[in-house]
Design a protein around this motif. Structure first.
Motif, PDB file in Angstrom:
ATOM      1  N   THR A 223      37.116  41.198  35.314  1.00 40.61           N
ATOM      2  CA  THR A 223      37.054  39.744  35.204  1.00 40.61           C
ATOM      3  C   THR A 223      35.672  39.261  34.795  1.00 40.61           C
ATOM      4  O   THR A 223      35.539  38.222  34.155  1.00 40.61           O
ATOM      5  CB  THR A 223      37.460  39.109  36.540  1.00 40.61           C
ATOM      6  N   PHE A 224      34.647  39.997  35.178  1.00 41.70           N
ATOM      7  CA  PHE A 224      33.276  39.574  34.892  1.00 41.70           C
ATOM      8  C   PHE A 224      32.717  40.247  33.645  1.00 41.70           C
ATOM      9  O   PHE A 224      31.501  40.332  33.471  1.00 41.70           O
ATOM     10  CB  PHE A 224      32.373  39.868  36.085  1.00 41.70           C
ATOM     11  N   ALA A 225      33.597  40.742  32.779  1.00 38.61           N
ATOM     12  CA  ALA A 225      33.141  41.405  31.557  1.00 38.61           C
ATOM     13  C   ALA A 225      32.373  40.429  30.674  1.00 38.61           C
ATOM     14  O   ALA A 225      32.676  39.234  30.618  1.00 38.61           O
ATOM     15  CB  ALA A 225      34.333  41.976  30.798  1.00 38.61           C
ATOM     16  N   ASN A 226      31.386  40.970  29.978  1.00 35.92           N
ATOM     17  CA  ASN A 226      30.556  40.162  29.084  1.00 35.92           C
ATOM     18  C   ASN A 226      30.489  40.875  27.736  1.00 35.92           C
ATOM     19  O   ASN A 226      30.009  42.002  27.640  1.00 35.92           O
ATOM     20  CB  ASN A 226      29.159  39.990  29.679  1.00 35.92           C
ATOM     21  N   VAL A 227      31.032  40.222  26.706  1.00 34.82           N
ATOM     22  CA  VAL A 227      31.029  40.802  25.357  1.00 34.82           C
ATOM     23  C   VAL A 227      30.272  39.856  24.442  1.00 34.82           C
ATOM     24  O   VAL A 227      30.659  38.695  24.269  1.00 34.82           O
ATOM     25  CB  VAL A 227      32.470  41.003  24.842  1.00 34.82           C
ATOM     26  N   ASN A 228      29.205  40.340  23.852  1.00 42.33           N
ATOM     27  CA  ASN A 228      28.372  39.523  22.973  1.00 42.33           C
ATOM     28  C   ASN A 228      28.359  40.106  21.577  1.00 42.33           C
ATOM     29  O   ASN A 228      28.161  41.317  21.389  1.00 42.33           O
ATOM     30  CB  ASN A 228      26.931  39.441  23.491  1.00 42.33           C
TER      31      ASN A 228
ATOM     32  N   ARG B 223      35.111  46.334  38.189  1.00 43.49           N
ATOM     33  CA  ARG B 223      36.500  45.856  38.258  1.00 43.49           C
ATOM     34  C   ARG B 223      36.654  44.970  39.486  1.00 43.49           C
ATOM     35  O   ARG B 223      36.250  45.332  40.591  1.00 43.49           O
ATOM     36  CB  ARG B 223      37.466  47.027  38.308  1.00 43.49           C
ATOM     37  N   ALA B 224      37.229  43.795  39.265  1.00 41.31           N
ATOM     38  CA  ALA B 224      37.387  42.821  40.347  1.00 41.31           C
ATOM     39  C   ALA B 224      38.810  42.861  40.900  1.00 41.31           C
ATOM     40  O   ALA B 224      39.780  43.068  40.155  1.00 41.31           O
ATOM     41  CB  ALA B 224      37.064  41.418  39.849  1.00 41.31           C
ATOM     42  N   TYR B 225      38.908  42.654  42.203  1.00 40.83           N
ATOM     43  CA  TYR B 225      40.197  42.631  42.889  1.00 40.83           C
ATOM     44  C   TYR B 225      40.417  41.248  43.497  1.00 40.83           C
ATOM     45  O   TYR B 225      39.463  40.537  43.828  1.00 40.83           O
ATOM     46  CB  TYR B 225      40.248  43.711  43.968  1.00 40.83           C
ATOM     47  N   VAL B 226      41.680  40.885  43.630  1.00 43.59           N
ATOM     48  CA  VAL B 226      42.024  39.569  44.163  1.00 43.59           C
ATOM     49  C   VAL B 226      42.084  39.628  45.678  1.00 43.59           C
ATOM     50  O   VAL B 226      42.828  40.435  46.246  1.00 43.59           O
ATOM     51  CB  VAL B 226      43.377  39.076  43.598  1.00 43.59           C
ATOM     52  N   ASP B 227      41.278  38.790  46.315  1.00 40.79           N
ATOM     53  CA  ASP B 227      41.302  38.715  47.776  1.00 40.79           C
ATOM     54  C   ASP B 227      42.423  37.792  48.248  1.00 40.79           C
ATOM     55  O   ASP B 227      43.333  38.212  48.929  1.00 40.79           O
ATOM     56  CB  ASP B 227      39.944  38.227  48.288  1.00 40.79           C
ATOM     57  N   ARG B 228      42.365  36.498  47.840  1.00 42.98           N
ATOM     58  CA  ARG B 228      43.379  35.537  48.276  1.00 42.98           C
ATOM     59  C   ARG B 228      43.835  34.697  47.085  1.00 42.98           C
ATOM     60  O   ARG B 228      43.060  34.404  46.179  1.00 42.98           O
ATOM     61  CB  ARG B 228      42.821  34.594  49.352  1.00 42.98           C
ATOM     62  N   ILE B 229      45.113  34.325  47.100  1.00 39.07           N
ATOM     63  CA  ILE B 229      45.660  33.359  46.149  1.00 39.07           C
ATOM     64  C   ILE B 229      45.936  32.080  46.919  1.00 39.07           C
ATOM     65  O   ILE B 229      46.704  32.082  47.887  1.00 39.07           O
ATOM     66  CB  ILE B 229      46.937  33.884  45.477  1.00 39.07           C
ATOM     67  N   ASN B 230      45.298  30.994  46.515  1.00 38.51           N
ATOM     68  CA  ASN B 230      45.395  29.728  47.239  1.00 38.51           C
ATOM     69  C   ASN B 230      45.993  28.653  46.344  1.00 38.51           C
ATOM     70  O   ASN B 230      45.824  28.664  45.122  1.00 38.51           O
ATOM     71  CB  ASN B 230      44.001  29.277  47.709  1.00 38.51           C
ATOM     72  N   PHE B 231      46.704  27.696  46.983  1.00 41.92           N
ATOM     73  CA  PHE B 231      47.328  26.590  46.265  1.00 41.92           C
ATOM     74  C   PHE B 231      46.817  25.278  46.848  1.00 41.92           C
ATOM     75  O   PHE B 231      46.738  25.120  48.065  1.00 41.92           O
ATOM     76  CB  PHE B 231      48.852  26.655  46.374  1.00 41.92           C
ATOM     77  N   ARG B 232      46.515  24.353  45.959  1.00 37.78           N
ATOM     78  CA  ARG B 232      46.022  23.043  46.377  1.00 37.78           C
ATOM     79  C   ARG B 232      46.767  21.962  45.600  1.00 37.78           C
ATOM     80  O   ARG B 232      47.086  22.141  44.426  1.00 37.78           O
ATOM     81  CB  ARG B 232      44.520  22.910  46.107  1.00 37.78           C
ATOM     82  N   GLY B 233      47.005  20.841  46.262  1.00 38.29           N
ATOM     83  CA  GLY B 233      47.636  19.708  45.600  1.00 38.29           C
ATOM     84  C   GLY B 233      49.133  19.645  45.723  1.00 38.29           C
ATOM     85  O   GLY B 233      49.746  18.642  45.375  1.00 38.29           O
TER      86      GLY B 233
END
Length: 786
Positions: A317-322, A345-355
């Protein structure tokens, strides 16, 4: 500088008054306090009882008290060993009055004053007021209001208070008289001017307001100009200078932009470097930049974004391509190197919903394709967002992936939704031109009580129809998305009461049904249904011979068992008023053994949304239908016929009045022919969807310019006599499918999602009118779904 000088002078005088003689402070006395508490003074004073007061500490004390901003005069004195502090407080602000402002609201002005420290009850400082005045002047200049003036007045009031009066003369916005681009040799000046959002005064300026100079708009225009050159190979293009001149009367603006184009560069070589994490062949397949192309910054940036998204699909998710260009001035070429830094490599901790104030969390969570604990896939996160939008419950869905504090390889996925009406409790209250007033107490909800289930129940009555109905659909009967629905209904329809020239008869229908839906892909489903239905037919005043003929052959009451199988596919971006994607469905419905009649119907519906720009979309749509009898039933039963005309068909023509027509079997030789539908339906059209001017929220509103075309045909009708045989009945426009007899119209349509349900209207002009077709230029409906 003046304040520092005043402080230094006052400090010198005070020190002189204390005789610059050191002493031990036995007590501190403060005189002149009115609103400021003694505690505030002692809190700011660096001296305490028992301290030794000397020249340096007295100077520091004076400065500390002045820094509080509470006092306009401070004097330090000595009474024996008592330190005496005489103060004169600054006045407080009793009121603030603003006059003459229109372009900037009073609330916004008062908010800005409050943030600057000027509000009722606060300590008044003239320097702050002067700073605010200058800032207001700059804001008006930024809007192009060069003749604007801001005057301030301070009125002294009792009890050491002041009233502030701010008088504003906003003047007029200076109009752009001329835009001049100097230094261009490759592209025509007019082509470059067309890139600008700012325009010289023209006949549309009154509506578009694009001839009013604003500094921010000019900055955006210059960036567009720069990008235009960079996307066409001119890598060294430079905006040398920009001059904005104002006429002496401050009513007109002249803009001059001086540019250096430089040479045109082509791509010599393209390279990849870094830790790719995915096969190099897959990365190269995403590269839009190729050797020999004219250099384009946009193509280079798009390539970087594609590679970034591809890495994001794998959890980086935090990849940087220039993309790093290396120009070669000797041959005007450039090497481009894409440097890939995937990060962790990033992993998902929590999925949250608002609204989601009405919709249960589980309804949203079951649409998720990104799972908690899995690596964060950009594709799955976006796919989950799209599925939420397709539900039709939300006006808008946004997603963010903030890092989890204290970690470098975890993110949360936060979906923010804005609820919108997904049905209507009062959907049975409305009006349609063809049906008249619609009254009832029905409920139609696609998101019943926030559960995600679709429920319809109630009683609806109009001038020609009474209907009792109950329906229920659970889209997630099983966790993997198998849906279950069932319905029961009673309908009594009398076309004699319908205010259009349609063959009249009455049908009493009673039935119940069951259906299942099975997902076969992310966007496609198979649907299966079974319905039992009892129909009783009664003839009316304007019944045509086709109907009498059918009743003579088959009878007037039937019990039929209908089985259906269908396929549907949808990639629409939203469940209501979509703007991109496609949707199509194909359904086969047929009676089963044991039914009184044997017939089948095949229906196809499709629509495609193709974005033209960010705000304009082209929509194509069609609806096709064919039905026929088989076995002992000759042709499609007349009460199952297709009809065309009206909303969701061919606008500009009265509901259900297109297609074959026949003379009613009456004794009135002057009776007009009436439409009786057909077993073939062909309709379609194209629309240009565009935003309605002056409306900020476009997500509940659709405006379109449309072209509708279509008709119904009867492939089997022929010359017949009525059952009494007293005179012939003439049926026309049937027996074949003649596409040259299609009706067509063009017009303007609007649909607005309201709390009562969709409000739709159209203004259409028929451009091709079949013989005897009934036109209706203005059509509208409230409380029915279209």
């Amino acid at each position: 500088m003046k304040r520092l000088l005043l402080t230094a002078v006052l400090s010198a005088l005070m020190i002189a008054e204390v005789h610059a003689e050191s002493f031990t402070i036995s007590d501190i006395r403060v005189n002149g306090l009115q609103r400021v508490s003694a505690g505030s003074v002692f809190g700011a004073l660096p001296l305490n009882v028992g301290d030794t007061a000397d020249d340096g500490r007295l100077v520091d004390s004076t400065r500390a008290l002045f820094k509080t901003g509470f006092f306009q005069d401070i004097q330090l004195g000595r009474d024996g060993n008592v330190l005496v502090i005489n103060v004169v407080e600054r006045p407080s602000i009793a009121s603030i009055e603003i006059e003459g402002n229109k372009a900037i609201s009073s609330d916004d002005l008062l908010k800005g004053l409050r943030q600057s420290g000027l509000s009722e009850g606060e300590i008044f400082q003239r320097a702050t007021l002067e700073g605010v005045r200058n800032e207001l002047q700059r804001q008006y200049v930024a809007q192009g209001r060069y003749s604007a003036t801001v005057d301030t007045e301070v009125v002294t009031e009792p009890r050491n208070r002041v009233a502030l009066k701010i008088k504003i003369n906003e003047g007029t916005v200076a109009a752009i008289q001329h835009i001049n681009i100097v230094g261009n040799t490759v592209f025509p000046e007019q082509d470059l001017k067309d890139l600008f959002e700012l325009k010289t005064t023209n006949w549309l300026s009154f509506f578009k307001n694009d001839d009013k100079y604003a500094r921010e708009k000019l900055s955006g225009d210059l960036e567009r100009l720069r990008s235009y050159y960079l996307d066409r190979g001119y890598i060294n293009m430079d905006i040398a200078s920009t001059q904005v001149s104002i006429t002496p009367d401050k009513k007109h603006v002249y803009i001059t932009v001086n540019i250096n184009e430089g040479a045109k560069y082509n791509v010599r070589d393209v390279k990849l470097t870094g830790d790719l994490k995915v096969p190099e062949e897959q990365i190269k397949a995403l590269m839009l930049v190729q050797k020999g192309q004219v250099f384009s910054r946009k193509v280079m940036t798009d390539t970087s974004e594609l590679i970034t998204r591809r890495l994001g699909n794998e959890g980086y998710t935090f990849a940087n391509v220039n993309g790093v260009p290396q120009p070669h001035d000797d041959d005007h070429t450039v090497d481009i190197t894409f440097v890939v830094d995937p990060g962790k490599r990033a992993y998902v901790d929590r999925i949250n919903f608002r609204g989601n104030t009405k919709t249960d969390d589980q309804v949203l969570r079951r649409e998720m394709r990104q799972m908690e604990g899995g690596w964060a896939s950009t594709y799955l996160i976006d796919q989950s967002k799209t599925r939420l939008e397709r539900l039709g419950y939300f006006k808008e869905v946004n997603v963010e992936t903030p890092p989890v504090p204290g970690t470098d390889d975890q993110v949360d996925v936060n979906y923010t939704v804005e609820e919108q009406p997904s049905g209507s409790i009062t959907a049975s209250v409305g009006f349609a031109q063809s049906a008249g007033l619609i009254l009832g107490g029905s409920i139609s909800q696609n998101n019943f009580l926030g559960s995600g289930n679709k429920v319809g129940i109630g009683l609806t009555r109009s001038e020609y129809q009474t209907r009792y109905n109950f329906s229920f659909v659970n889209p997630y009967y099983t966790p993997d998305g198998v849906s279950l629905g069932y319905n029961a209904f009673y309908r009594k329809t009398d076309y004699d009461e319908l205010d259009v020239d349609v063959a009249s008869y009455a049908v009493d229908s009673l039935g119940a049904g069951l259906n299942f839906g099975y997902p076969i892909s992310e966007t496609s489903r198979l649907n299966f249904g079974l319905t039992v239905q009892r129909d009783e037919i009664n003839t009316g005043t304007y019944t045509v011979g086709e109907i009498y003929d059918f009743i003579d052959r088959e009878g007037d009451s039937f019990t039929n068992f209908k089985a259906s199988v269908g396929w549907s596919d949808s990639t629409l971006n939203r469940g209501t008023l979509p703007t991109r994607g496609h949707a199509q469905s194909l359904t086969l419905e047929t009676t089963t053994p044991g039914s009184d009649l044997s017939f089948y119907k095949i229906d196809y519906r499709g629509q495609i949304f193709a974005p033209l720009t960010d705000t304009y979309t082209l929509r194509f749509h069609t609806e096709l239908g064919y039905g026929d009898g088989y076995g002992s039933t000759d042709g499609l039963p007349f009460y199952e016929n297709y009809y065309a005309g009206g909303f969701n068909s061919v606008r500009g023509f009265k509901d259900s009045t297109l297609g074959p027509r026949g003379t009613p079997a009456t004794n009135d030789p002057d009776q007009d022919d009436v439409a009786f539908g057909g077993n073939v339906l062909i309709t379609g059209g194209a629309e240009v969807l565009f935003p309605m001017p002056f409306i900020k929220d476009q997500k509940s509103l659709r405006t379109s310019l449309f072209w509708d075309v279509g008709n119904t045909f009867d492939s089997k009708c022929q010359y017949r006599t009525n059952s009494a045989g007293d005179h012939p009945v003439n049926n026309r426009d049937c027996g074949s499918i003649d596409l040259s007899n299609m009706a067509a119209s063009v017009g303007l349509g609007v649909t607005w999602i309201t709390a009562l349900g969709p409000l739709s209207f159209s203004l259409a002009m028929p451009v091709k009118k079949p013989d005897d077709a009934e036109t209706q230029i203005f059509q509208f409906s409230l409380g029915q779904t279209f």
